[in-house]
Design a protein around this motif. Sequence first.
Motif, PDB file in Angstrom:
ATOM      1  N   ILE A  30       0.848  -1.194   0.000  1.00 26.47           N
ATOM      2  CA  ILE A  30       0.000   0.000   0.000  1.00 26.47           C
ATOM      3  C   ILE A  30       0.883   1.243   0.000  1.00 26.47           C
ATOM      4  CG2 ILE A  30      -1.751   1.309   1.276  1.00 26.47           C
ATOM      5  CD1 ILE A  30      -2.580  -1.419   2.544  1.00 26.47           C
ATOM      6  N   THR A  31       0.637   2.158  -0.914  1.00 25.76           N
ATOM      7  CA  THR A  31       1.365   3.422  -0.916  1.00 25.76           C
ATOM      8  C   THR A  31       0.594   4.450  -0.090  1.00 25.76           C
ATOM      9  OG1 THR A  31       0.306   4.224  -2.952  1.00 25.76           O
ATOM     10  CG2 THR A  31       2.356   2.964  -3.188  1.00 25.76           C
ATOM     11  N   GLY A  32       1.331   5.303   0.624  1.00 20.33           N
ATOM     12  CA  GLY A  32       0.691   6.317   1.453  1.00 20.33           C
ATOM     13  C   GLY A  32      -0.125   5.712   2.570  1.00 20.33           C
ATOM     14  N   GLY A  38      -5.195   5.614   3.790  1.00 17.43           N
ATOM     15  CA  GLY A  38      -4.122   4.633   3.775  1.00 17.43           C
ATOM     16  C   GLY A  38      -4.032   3.849   5.065  1.00 17.43           C
ATOM     17  N   ALA A  39      -4.132   4.525   6.207  1.00 17.53           N
ATOM     18  CA  ALA A  39      -4.081   3.847   7.497  1.00 17.53           C
ATOM     19  C   ALA A  39      -5.257   2.896   7.663  1.00 17.53           C
ATOM     20  CB  ALA A  39      -4.059   4.866   8.628  1.00 17.53           C
ATOM     21  N   VAL A 110      -1.611   6.465  -2.480  1.00 15.02           N
ATOM     22  CA  VAL A 110      -1.009   7.759  -2.174  1.00 15.02           C
ATOM     23  C   VAL A 110      -1.576   8.868  -3.063  1.00 15.02           C
ATOM     24  CG1 VAL A 110       0.959   7.591  -3.770  1.00 15.02           C
ATOM     25  CG2 VAL A 110       1.195   8.870  -1.629  1.00 15.02           C
ATOM     26  N   GLY A 111      -1.782  10.019  -2.465  1.00 20.55           N
ATOM     27  CA  GLY A 111      -2.311  11.152  -3.224  1.00 20.55           C
ATOM     28  C   GLY A 111      -2.254  12.414  -2.389  1.00 20.55           C
ATOM     29  N   SER A 112      -2.345  13.540  -3.056  1.00 16.84           N
ATOM     30  CA  SER A 112      -2.349  14.830  -2.364  1.00 16.84           C
ATOM     31  C   SER A 112      -3.233  15.798  -3.133  1.00 16.84           C
ATOM     32  CB  SER A 112      -0.925  15.393  -2.258  1.00 16.84           C
ATOM     33  OG  SER A 112      -0.944  16.702  -1.720  1.00 16.84           O
ATOM     34  N   ASP A 113      -4.290  16.246  -2.462  1.00 13.41           N
ATOM     35  CA  ASP A 113      -5.233  17.164  -3.113  1.00 13.41           C
ATOM     36  C   ASP A 113      -5.015  18.606  -2.661  1.00 13.41           C
ATOM     37  OD1 ASP A 113      -6.172  16.949  -0.534  1.00 13.41           O
ATOM     38  OD2 ASP A 113      -8.269  16.622  -1.084  1.00 13.41           O
ATOM     39  N   ASP A 114      -3.761  18.980  -2.442  1.00 13.88           N
ATOM     40  CA  ASP A 114      -3.464  20.373  -2.097  1.00 13.88           C
ATOM     41  C   ASP A 114      -4.082  21.316  -3.124  1.00 13.88           C
ATOM     42  OD1 ASP A 114      -2.048  19.499   0.058  1.00 13.88           O
ATOM     43  OD2 ASP A 114      -0.069  20.058  -0.718  1.00 13.88           O
ATOM     44  N   ILE A 132       3.306  12.614  -7.399  1.00 15.01           N
ATOM     45  CA  ILE A 132       2.563  12.006  -6.295  1.00 15.01           C
ATOM     46  C   ILE A 132       1.306  11.302  -6.787  1.00 15.01           C
ATOM     47  CG2 ILE A 132       1.262  12.479  -4.177  1.00 15.01           C
ATOM     48  CD1 ILE A 132       3.137  14.893  -3.750  1.00 15.01           C
ATOM     49  N   ASN A 133       0.527  11.989  -7.601  1.00 11.06           N
ATOM     50  CA  ASN A 133      -0.831  11.543  -7.910  1.00 11.06           C
ATOM     51  C   ASN A 133      -0.957  10.651  -9.140  1.00 11.06           C
ATOM     52  OD1 ASN A 133      -2.295  13.015  -5.790  1.00 11.06           O
ATOM     53  ND2 ASN A 133      -1.562  14.839  -6.842  1.00 11.06           N
TER      54      ASN A 133
END
Length: 267
Positions: A30-32, A38-39, A110-114, A132-133
């Motif tokens: 699992i990434t992130g 993810g957790a 894994v991802g980042s929605d900044d 990242i995405n």
Amino acid sequence: MLASSVRHDGRSAATSEAVYPDLCARRVFITGGGSGIGAALVEAFVRQGAHVAFVDINADVSHALVDRIRDLGPAPWWRRCDVTDVHSLQQAITDAAQALGALDVLVNNVGSDDRHALEDVTPVYWEQRIGINQRAAFFAIQAVVPGMRRQGRGSIINLGSTGWQTKNAGYPCYAMAKSSMNGMTRGMAKSLGEHRIRINVLSPGWVMTERQRMLWLTAESEKELMENQCLPDKIMPADIASMALFLASDASRACTAQEFVVDAGWT
């Protein structure tokens, strides 16, 4: 057996609504995996008896997660990793497979929605968002497929998003990258399917992670959520994990090249 957690409204909710016997002793990467969705994924697979490996850039939350779930099942293997570094990501996958055995399941979480405005995006920022995405998912797949081919089976789960489907503003790079999960998945499904490797997209709606609640949940946005969802309950990370368990298990053996949406009926 049901594994329970506490919902946002105080009611009990199942972290894993079902037990999938075939997931016991399966190897999952699992990434992130350190926090948020993810957790929840890491915990859900550990509860199934799976051997879980995960990477995350945040060592503190990852250590805390491993400590919290240490009595629930096999202890996870994990490594601090910046997934924008393709070599480091692929090396982590190789090392995890050496430690646990050939990987059966990959969850590209894994991802980042900044948030970012179109006019503020520089080539450097664009590369970081894509790294990242989007790019991390592609090269993670590249790293796990040889082992899955040798086994003659595998399940790859790419986390997508409903944000671009509902035309959310404020993150054009994220929207572009996440929409590409659908194209990448369908573009790989036929060649992977010849080896009984399944690949699907799991697209969450607005999930009430700690980050989402802290940064963007307001009285106004909560009202919008309740108006647009068909179901009146907030989506929790465990709801996404439940779908991931199904897609990883043999219960979904005939499912590939599909998008599975968990958004309480918003889209």
